[in-house]
Design a protein around this motif. Structure first.
Motif, PDB file in Angstrom:
ATOM      1  N   PRO A 117       0.838  -1.194   0.000  1.00 56.73           N
ATOM      2  CA  PRO A 117       0.000   0.000   0.000  1.00 56.73           C
ATOM      3  C   PRO A 117       0.873   1.244   0.000  1.00 56.73           C
ATOM      4  CG  PRO A 117      -0.022  -1.074   2.147  1.00 56.73           C
ATOM      5  CD  PRO A 117       0.735  -1.964   1.240  1.00 56.73           C
ATOM      6  N   ASP A 118       0.402   2.261  -0.703  1.00 60.66           N
ATOM      7  CA  ASP A 118       1.155   3.508  -0.721  1.00 60.66           C
ATOM      8  C   ASP A 118       1.013   4.196   0.624  1.00 60.66           C
ATOM      9  OD1 ASP A 118       2.022   3.227  -3.273  1.00 60.66           O
ATOM     10  OD2 ASP A 118       0.251   4.205  -4.136  1.00 60.66           O
ATOM     11  N   PRO A 119       2.086   4.803   1.094  1.00 52.49           N
ATOM     12  CA  PRO A 119       1.973   5.543   2.349  1.00 52.49           C
ATOM     13  C   PRO A 119       1.308   6.891   2.116  1.00 52.49           C
ATOM     14  CG  PRO A 119       4.186   5.751   1.469  1.00 52.49           C
ATOM     15  CD  PRO A 119       3.451   4.838   0.542  1.00 52.49           C
ATOM     16  N   VAL A 120       0.845   7.497   3.195  1.00 51.18           N
ATOM     17  CA  VAL A 120       0.432   8.906   3.146  1.00 51.18           C
ATOM     18  C   VAL A 120       1.648   9.707   3.593  1.00 51.18           C
ATOM     19  CG1 VAL A 120      -1.076  10.647   4.172  1.00 51.18           C
ATOM     20  CG2 VAL A 120      -1.958   8.356   3.646  1.00 51.18           C
ATOM     21  N   GLU A 121       2.020  10.715   2.809  1.00 49.59           N
ATOM     22  CA  GLU A 121       3.212  11.500   3.162  1.00 49.59           C
ATOM     23  C   GLU A 121       2.914  12.982   3.057  1.00 49.59           C
ATOM     24  OE1 GLU A 121       7.115  10.284   1.771  1.00 49.59           O
ATOM     25  OE2 GLU A 121       7.551  12.380   1.272  1.00 49.59           O
ATOM     26  N   LYS A 122       3.389  13.738   4.033  1.00 48.77           N
ATOM     27  CA  LYS A 122       3.245  15.202   3.970  1.00 48.77           C
ATOM     28  C   LYS A 122       4.526  15.854   4.460  1.00 48.77           C
ATOM     29  CE  LYS A 122      -1.660  16.041   4.124  1.00 48.77           C
ATOM     30  NZ  LYS A 122      -1.670  15.952   2.681  1.00 48.77           N
ATOM     31  N   SER A 123       4.857  16.979   3.829  1.00 49.05           N
ATOM     32  CA  SER A 123       6.035  17.739   4.233  1.00 49.05           C
ATOM     33  C   SER A 123       5.604  19.139   4.635  1.00 49.05           C
ATOM     34  CB  SER A 123       7.012  17.889   3.071  1.00 49.05           C
ATOM     35  OG  SER A 123       7.349  16.645   2.572  1.00 49.05           O
ATOM     36  N   ALA A 124       6.415  19.770   5.448  1.00 49.27           N
ATOM     37  CA  ALA A 124       6.142  21.164   5.839  1.00 49.27           C
ATOM     38  C   ALA A 124       7.443  21.757   6.357  1.00 49.27           C
ATOM     39  CB  ALA A 124       5.079  21.207   6.929  1.00 49.27           C
ATOM     40  N   TYR A 125       7.463  23.079   6.471  1.00 49.77           N
ATOM     41  CA  TYR A 125       8.636  23.747   7.024  1.00 49.77           C
ATOM     42  C   TYR A 125       8.292  24.166   8.448  1.00 49.77           C
ATOM     43  CZ  TYR A 125      12.938  26.368   6.914  1.00 49.77           C
ATOM     44  OH  TYR A 125      14.205  26.812   7.171  1.00 49.77           O
ATOM     45  N   ILE A 126       8.846  23.433   9.413  1.00 53.58           N
ATOM     46  CA  ILE A 126       8.531  23.679  10.825  1.00 53.58           C
ATOM     47  C   ILE A 126       9.843  23.578  11.618  1.00 53.58           C
ATOM     48  CG2 ILE A 126       7.117  22.943  12.824  1.00 53.58           C
ATOM     49  CD1 ILE A 126       5.253  21.517  10.852  1.00 53.58           C
ATOM     50  N   ARG A 173       9.198  15.856   7.263  1.00 52.33           N
ATOM     51  CA  ARG A 173       8.433  14.943   6.406  1.00 52.33           C
ATOM     52  C   ARG A 173       7.897  13.825   7.297  1.00 52.33           C
ATOM     53  NH1 ARG A 173      10.882  10.646   2.734  1.00 52.33           N
ATOM     54  NH2 ARG A 173      12.719  11.024   4.003  1.00 52.33           N
ATOM     55  N   VAL A 174       6.602  13.556   7.192  1.00 53.67           N
ATOM     56  CA  VAL A 174       6.011  12.452   7.951  1.00 53.67           C
ATOM     57  C   VAL A 174       5.353  11.509   6.955  1.00 53.67           C
ATOM     58  CG1 VAL A 174       4.302  11.785   9.688  1.00 53.67           C
ATOM     59  CG2 VAL A 174       5.602  13.895   9.984  1.00 53.67           C
ATOM     60  N   ARG A 175       5.711  10.242   7.051  1.00 53.41           N
ATOM     61  CA  ARG A 175       5.150   9.237   6.134  1.00 53.41           C
ATOM     62  C   ARG A 175       4.563   8.114   6.983  1.00 53.41           C
ATOM     63  NH1 ARG A 175       9.497   6.415   2.360  1.00 53.41           N
ATOM     64  NH2 ARG A 175       9.683   8.467   1.429  1.00 53.41           N
ATOM     65  N   ALA A 176       3.339   7.694   6.659  1.00 50.70           N
ATOM     66  CA  ALA A 176       2.705   6.660   7.496  1.00 50.70           C
ATOM     67  C   ALA A 176       1.922   5.680   6.640  1.00 50.70           C
ATOM     68  CB  ALA A 176       1.783   7.313   8.518  1.00 50.70           C
ATOM     69  N   GLY A 226      -6.267   5.066   8.580  1.00 50.36           N
ATOM     70  CA  GLY A 226      -6.283   6.301   9.370  1.00 50.36           C
ATOM     71  C   GLY A 226      -5.119   7.232   9.070  1.00 50.36           C
ATOM     72  N   ALA A 227      -4.208   6.808   8.173  1.00 51.83           N
ATOM     73  CA  ALA A 227      -3.027   7.653   7.903  1.00 51.83           C
ATOM     74  C   ALA A 227      -3.417   8.997   7.296  1.00 51.83           C
ATOM     75  CB  ALA A 227      -2.051   6.908   6.991  1.00 51.83           C
ATOM     76  N   ASP A 228      -4.516   9.007   6.524  1.00 51.58           N
ATOM     77  CA  ASP A 228      -4.977  10.265   5.904  1.00 51.58           C
ATOM     78  C   ASP A 228      -5.221  11.352   6.947  1.00 51.58           C
ATOM     79  OD1 ASP A 228      -5.007   9.772   3.243  1.00 51.58           O
ATOM     80  OD2 ASP A 228      -6.939   8.703   3.331  1.00 51.58           O
ATOM     81  N   ARG A 229      -5.741  10.915   8.100  1.00 51.74           N
ATOM     82  CA  ARG A 229      -6.032  11.881   9.160  1.00 51.74           C
ATOM     83  C   ARG A 229      -4.818  12.053  10.077  1.00 51.74           C
ATOM     84  NH1 ARG A 229      -9.620   9.159  12.106  1.00 51.74           N
ATOM     85  NH2 ARG A 229      -8.096   9.013  13.766  1.00 51.74           N
ATOM     86  N   ALA A 230      -4.130  10.929  10.355  1.00 54.82           N
ATOM     87  CA  ALA A 230      -3.067  10.959  11.377  1.00 54.82           C
ATOM     88  C   ALA A 230      -1.857  11.791  10.937  1.00 54.82           C
ATOM     89  CB  ALA A 230      -2.628   9.532  11.703  1.00 54.82           C
ATOM     90  N   VAL A 231      -1.542  11.789   9.651  1.00 53.85           N
ATOM     91  CA  VAL A 231      -0.331  12.503   9.210  1.00 53.85           C
ATOM     92  C   VAL A 231      -0.495  14.020   9.350  1.00 53.85           C
ATOM     93  CG1 VAL A 231       1.194  12.948   7.240  1.00 53.85           C
ATOM     94  CG2 VAL A 231       0.523  10.610   7.801  1.00 53.85           C
ATOM     95  N   PRO A 232      -1.599  14.614   8.836  1.00 58.51           N
ATOM     96  CA  PRO A 232      -1.748  16.055   9.063  1.00 58.51           C
ATOM     97  C   PRO A 232      -1.839  16.410  10.547  1.00 58.51           C
ATOM     98  CG  PRO A 232      -3.465  15.234   7.560  1.00 58.51           C
ATOM     99  CD  PRO A 232      -2.632  14.057   7.964  1.00 58.51           C
ATOM    100  N   GLU A 233      -2.455  15.507  11.348  1.00 64.39           N
ATOM    101  CA  GLU A 233      -2.519  15.793  12.793  1.00 64.39           C
ATOM    102  C   GLU A 233      -1.129  15.806  13.419  1.00 64.39           C
ATOM    103  OE1 GLU A 233      -6.993  14.102  13.753  1.00 64.39           O
ATOM    104  OE2 GLU A 233      -5.264  13.077  14.633  1.00 64.39           O
ATOM    105  N   ALA A 234      -0.256  14.933  12.897  1.00 64.27           N
ATOM    106  CA  ALA A 234       1.119  14.901  13.428  1.00 64.27           C
ATOM    107  C   ALA A 234       1.822  16.224  13.121  1.00 64.27           C
ATOM    108  CB  ALA A 234       1.886  13.725  12.824  1.00 64.27           C
ATOM    109  N   LEU A 235       1.595  16.755  11.917  1.00 63.84           N
ATOM    110  CA  LEU A 235       2.237  18.035  11.583  1.00 63.84           C
ATOM    111  C   LEU A 235       1.673  19.179  12.432  1.00 63.84           C
ATOM    112  CD1 LEU A 235       2.642  17.735   7.710  1.00 63.84           C
ATOM    113  CD2 LEU A 235       4.412  17.546   9.460  1.00 63.84           C
ATOM    114  N   LEU A 269      12.751  14.866  10.679  1.00 63.43           N
ATOM    115  CA  LEU A 269      12.758  16.274  11.083  1.00 63.43           C
ATOM    116  C   LEU A 269      14.140  16.843  10.758  1.00 63.43           C
ATOM    117  CD1 LEU A 269      10.911  16.048  14.541  1.00 63.43           C
ATOM    118  CD2 LEU A 269       9.942  16.084  12.250  1.00 63.43           C
ATOM    119  N   GLY A 270      14.392  17.037   9.485  1.00 67.56           N
ATOM    120  CA  GLY A 270      15.655  17.645   9.056  1.00 67.56           C
ATOM    121  C   GLY A 270      16.889  16.982   9.641  1.00 67.56           C
ATOM    122  N   GLY A 271      17.094  15.731   9.315  1.00 67.13           N
ATOM    123  CA  GLY A 271      18.298  15.051   9.804  1.00 67.13           C
ATOM    124  C   GLY A 271      18.059  14.190  11.038  1.00 67.13           C
ATOM    125  N   ASN A 272      16.938  14.384  11.699  1.00 67.94           N
ATOM    126  CA  ASN A 272      16.523  13.476  12.784  1.00 67.94           C
ATOM    127  C   ASN A 272      15.535  12.498  12.169  1.00 67.94           C
ATOM    128  OD1 ASN A 272      17.496  15.688  14.478  1.00 67.94           O
ATOM    129  ND2 ASN A 272      16.407  14.643  16.124  1.00 67.94           N
TER     130      ASN A 272
END
Ligand code: FAD
Ligand code: MG
Length: 342
Positions: free
Chosen positions: A28-37, A43-46, A50-59, A197-200
């Motif tokens: 299955p394809d993961p849900v992935e979102k990036s942002a500048y924080i 970048r969070v990939r899951a 429930g990944a559709d909801r969980a990834v934006p909530e993580a950001l 998280l940028g190298g972490n």
């Protein structure tokens, strides 16, 4: 009843095999979102329901942590503590927990990691437009305000500094945030995920692409810019700190952002980068900063005394030194390096 011919049976079996194969091999394809924080690309990939909801909530959670922990944001817990001039300030329990951990790593590293480096961070301004090489007097005066023993934490959520001290959690907060995001994603039923998280980097659950997770470690020599090598792990954190991350150059000298609380200047410990592989990212983040300041000999002694923690040191003289637990788990790809284990 008519018995099916051998050809029909064979065709039927073939279809069953193809369908079963397709189901079993379906990745299955993961849900992935990036942002500048937190001043970096995250970048969070899951994978999982429930990944559709969980990834934006993580950001969103990460942005909330930034609001509490950034020294640059006026209303953050850290900024309020820094403005209080030695008076007690109540902070969120998350900030209190993180500060407690920061003080623990300060003790463990003999002060090489020090969350009160804020006055020095401000003075050097590395990574900002105001970056400059300060005078000796200025450095000495800032150094007087750096000492983690001056931090008092009452009941886990009231913080008091010595007058003039400035907290800076930039060397540990991304690691803490990665752990918080992992726990939140897991609670929401995500079975596998990658948080960068940028190298972490923190990975959890099975790698849906099969086998172990393979995490690339950056070659610290800017001109090469490629991959130093690859670490394999089942799950856990891979954090790197190095001179290439944030720096400026004057008269041929590189001034980078990992400051030595003993000298008040960018640490010159003979290292270009340190990577820590550990179960959690908070310890990985605090330790990479500490080990970089401590240098190879003291650093490897500290790591080899810690359960479950491994490290990789890149030295200025071209060595890549592994703690024993990384042997067989790290593949060197960078050219011109010598690999050692200690
Ligand atoms: P690490 O080695 O993990 O940490 C180095 C950082 O730790 C230094 O930059 C300094 O802040 C601190 N430090 C230096 N020496 C020591 C020491 N001896 N002991 C303890 N700490 C030390 N950057 C921006 O440009 N804009 C932003 O808006 C911004 N917001 C941020 C908000 C938060 C909550 C955090 C955590 C960071 C933010 N940053 C921001 C900083 C940026 O992302 C840093 O580059 C990052 O925190 C440093 O991480 P690192 O992994 O590169 O290095
Ligand atoms: Mg760090």
């Amino acid at each position: 009843m008519k018995i099916p011919s051998k050809k029909v049976v064979a065709l039927f079996c073939l279809i069953v095999l193809v369908v079963a194969g397709a189901v079993l091999c379906h990745r299955p394809d993961p849900v992935e979102k990036s942002a500048y924080i937190m001043g970096t690309l995250v970048r969070v990939r899951a994978w999982g329901a429930g990944a559709d909801r969980a990834v934006p909530e993580a950001l969103e959670r990460l942005s909330a942590l930034e609001q509490a922990l950034s020294a640059n944001l006026e209303d953050s817990d850290v900024a309020r503590v820094n403005r209080a001039g030695g008076r007690g300030v109540s902070v969120s329990s998350a900030t209190g927990d993180l500060l407690g951990e920061a003080l623990r790593f300060a003790g463990l590293s003999g002060g090489a990691f020090d969350p009160t480096v804020g006055a020095l961070v401000d003075l050097w301004g590395i990574g900002t437009e105001q970056a400059r090489v300060p005078g000796d007097e200025e450095i000495l005066s800032a150094l007087e305000r750096v000492d983690w023993h001056g931090v008092r934490l009452f009941d886990g959520n009231e913080v008091r500094l010595e007058a003039g001290q400035q907290l800076d959690l930039g060397g540990i907060a991304k690691g803490y945030a990665a752990d918080v995001l992992r726990d939140q994603l897991k609670r929401e039923g995500i079975r596998s995920g990658l948080i960068d998280l940028g190298g972490n980097i923190l990975v959890f659950g099975e790698n849906p692409r099969g086998g172990k997770w393979r995490i690339g470690v950056q070659d610290p020599i800017q001109s090469r810019g490629g991959v130093l090598g690859v670490v394999e792990l089942r799950e856990g954190s891979v954090v790197t700190s190095g001179t290439y991350e944030r720096f400026f150059e004057r008269d041929g000298v590189r001034y980078h952002h990992i400051l030595d609380p003993a000298t008040g200047r960018p640490a010159r410990s003979g290292l270009l980068a340190v990577t820590v592989v550990s179960p959690g990212s908070l310890e990985g983040d605090a330790l990479t900063t500490a080990l970089f300041v401590m240098g190879l000999d003291l650093g490897i002694a500290l790591v080899n005394g810690l359960e479950g923690v491994e490290a990789l040191f890149v030295t200025e003289d071209g060595r890549v030194v592994l703690s024993p637990g990384l042997e067989g788990r790290f593949t060197l790809q960078g050219e011109g390096y010598r690999l050692e284990t200690r």
